[in-house]
Motif scaffolding. Structure first.
Motif, PDB file in Angstrom:
ATOM      1  N   MET A 142     -17.878   1.147  -4.030  1.00  0.00           N
ATOM      2  CA  MET A 142     -17.768   2.159  -5.066  1.00  0.00           C
ATOM      3  C   MET A 142     -16.412   2.076  -5.754  1.00  0.00           C
ATOM      4  O   MET A 142     -15.397   1.830  -5.107  1.00  0.00           O
ATOM      5  CB  MET A 142     -17.967   3.566  -4.482  1.00  0.00           C
ATOM      6  CG  MET A 142     -19.403   3.841  -4.057  1.00  0.00           C
ATOM      7  SD  MET A 142     -20.531   4.005  -5.467  1.00  0.00           S
ATOM      8  CE  MET A 142     -22.117   3.992  -4.620  1.00  0.00           C
ATOM      9  N   THR A 143     -16.405   2.282  -7.050  1.00  0.00           N
ATOM     10  CA  THR A 143     -15.201   2.153  -7.848  1.00  0.00           C
ATOM     11  C   THR A 143     -14.710   3.531  -8.298  1.00  0.00           C
ATOM     12  O   THR A 143     -15.385   4.548  -8.105  1.00  0.00           O
ATOM     13  CB  THR A 143     -15.478   1.310  -9.100  1.00  0.00           C
ATOM     14  OG1 THR A 143     -16.389   2.019  -9.944  1.00  0.00           O
ATOM     15  CG2 THR A 143     -16.097  -0.031  -8.715  1.00  0.00           C
ATOM     16  N   ALA A 144     -13.531   3.514  -8.925  1.00  0.00           N
ATOM     17  CA  ALA A 144     -13.011   4.759  -9.481  1.00  0.00           C
ATOM     18  C   ALA A 144     -13.964   5.321 -10.537  1.00  0.00           C
ATOM     19  O   ALA A 144     -14.105   6.544 -10.689  1.00  0.00           O
ATOM     20  CB  ALA A 144     -11.630   4.520 -10.084  1.00  0.00           C
ATOM     21  N   GLY A 145     -14.648   4.435 -11.254  1.00  0.00           N
ATOM     22  CA  GLY A 145     -15.624   4.883 -12.243  1.00  0.00           C
ATOM     23  C   GLY A 145     -16.787   5.604 -11.599  1.00  0.00           C
ATOM     24  O   GLY A 145     -17.312   6.590 -12.166  1.00  0.00           O
ATOM     25  N   ASP A 146     -17.203   5.135 -10.416  1.00  0.00           N
ATOM     26  CA  ASP A 146     -18.289   5.801  -9.709  1.00  0.00           C
ATOM     27  C   ASP A 146     -17.874   7.212  -9.278  1.00  0.00           C
ATOM     28  O   ASP A 146     -18.664   8.162  -9.353  1.00  0.00           O
ATOM     29  CB  ASP A 146     -18.695   4.995  -8.479  1.00  0.00           C
ATOM     30  CG  ASP A 146     -19.294   3.645  -8.846  1.00  0.00           C
ATOM     31  OD1 ASP A 146     -20.051   3.587  -9.838  1.00  0.00           O
ATOM     32  OD2 ASP A 146     -19.002   2.661  -8.140  1.00  0.00           O
ATOM     33  N   ASP A 195     -18.008   9.398 -12.235  1.00  0.00           N
ATOM     34  CA  ASP A 195     -19.392   9.776 -12.535  1.00  0.00           C
ATOM     35  C   ASP A 195     -19.887  10.866 -11.592  1.00  0.00           C
ATOM     36  O   ASP A 195     -20.604  11.797 -12.008  1.00  0.00           O
ATOM     37  CB  ASP A 195     -20.303   8.552 -12.432  1.00  0.00           C
ATOM     38  CG  ASP A 195     -20.127   7.583 -13.585  1.00  0.00           C
ATOM     39  OD1 ASP A 195     -19.552   7.984 -14.615  1.00  0.00           O
ATOM     40  OD2 ASP A 195     -20.565   6.421 -13.451  1.00  0.00           O
TER      41      ASP A 195
END
Length: 274
Positions: free
Chosen positions: A1-5, A8
């Motif tokens: 999982m990324t910072a973007g996830d 979101d």
């Protein structure tokens, strides 16, 4: 999982905190709900974000969106005392506002199967809630008379034993010079309570009959499910005005001489077992 996830996931929680917004009305919200349901990793992050904010996730679905309830320590918690202080200045009125909310929930979902059925839509009216509470007051008065305790309640008496005297003495309607409903009347108090529930996305107004008619939302059903085991709810239902234990009639009709001081067109939603 990324910072973007994570962003979101936080965005999904933010949508859930907008009580009147539904996935069907917002494409991004609908996509995030779909992702939560289909991606376990994303769901864990979103639930963790909610937990960090003191929120309990009741359901994530297309019908309700991300329905959350605030824990006691959450910054998003709306405490009855805070609500009542905004709605009324008199301490007795604050107590009656709490009773109005409790009665609205019990009347909207009077049977266990109503709460369990995701497709069930409850309907209440302002005058109907008032009539329901006054029936409960009469039951409490009868019970006090039978036990010879029709005096001021003891300090350890259940909450409703102390409440019925205050409610029963209060006028149901009354009006100002320009025909507006008195804020301190019982229907005025119920009107404020249901207006708060509308603003919170729990009820939708459907008409003006019987003091105002309302239908429940999926979010309200989830909230009432969460509170259904409370002592206050159980005490109100145990009076037998709303006999929910056997799935039969949802509201007992008043006796022939029992409704003389009720507001006109109470609009009580009688259910039968047929």
């Amino acid at each position: 999982m990324t910072a973007g996830d994570v962003a979101d996931a936080a965005r999904l929680v933010g949508f859930g905190l907008q009580p009147k917004l539904l996935p069907a009305r917002d494409a991004e919200y609908a996509e995030l709900v779909r992702r939560h349901r289909e991606d376990p990793g994303f769901a864990r992050i979103a639930d963790a974000v909610a937990a960090g904010l003191g929120l309990v996730v009741l359901e994530v679905s297309p019908r309700a969106g991300m329905a959350v309830a605030a824990g006691e320590d959450s910054v998003f918690a709306v405490r009855m005392g805070d609500y009542a202080r905004r709605a009324a200045s008199d301490a007795g009125d604050r107590f009656l506002h709490g009773l109005a909310h409790l009665a609205a929930a019990a009347l909207a979902f009077p049977r266990p199967e109503d709460l369990a059925d995701d497709g069930y839509i409850g309907r209440i009216t302002v005058n109907g809630v008032d009539a329901f509470v006054r029936q409960a007051c009469r039951r409490l008065e009868e019970r006090a008379d039978e036990t010879g305790e029709n005096t001021d309640p003891a300090s350890d008496a259940p909450g409703l034993e102390a409440a019925w005297r205050v409610y029963a003495r209060r006028t149901a309607t009354g009006a100002t010079k320009d025909a507006r409903r008195l804020a301190g009347s019982t229907t005025g108090i119920i009107g404020k309570a249901v207006a708060f529930l509308v603003d919170s996305g729990f009820l939708q107004r459907t008409g003006d009959e019987s003091g105002g008619t309302y239908r429940t939302t999926a979010r309200y059903q989830l909230q009432v499910r969460d509170m259904a085991g409370s002592a206050a709810m159980a005490e109100l239902l145990d009076l037998g005005v709303v006999p929910v234990t056997d799935g039969s009639a949802s509201l007992l009709p008043a006796a022939a001489d029992d409704g003389a001081d009720l507001v006109a067109d109470a609009g009580l939603p009688f259910h039968t077992s047929a």
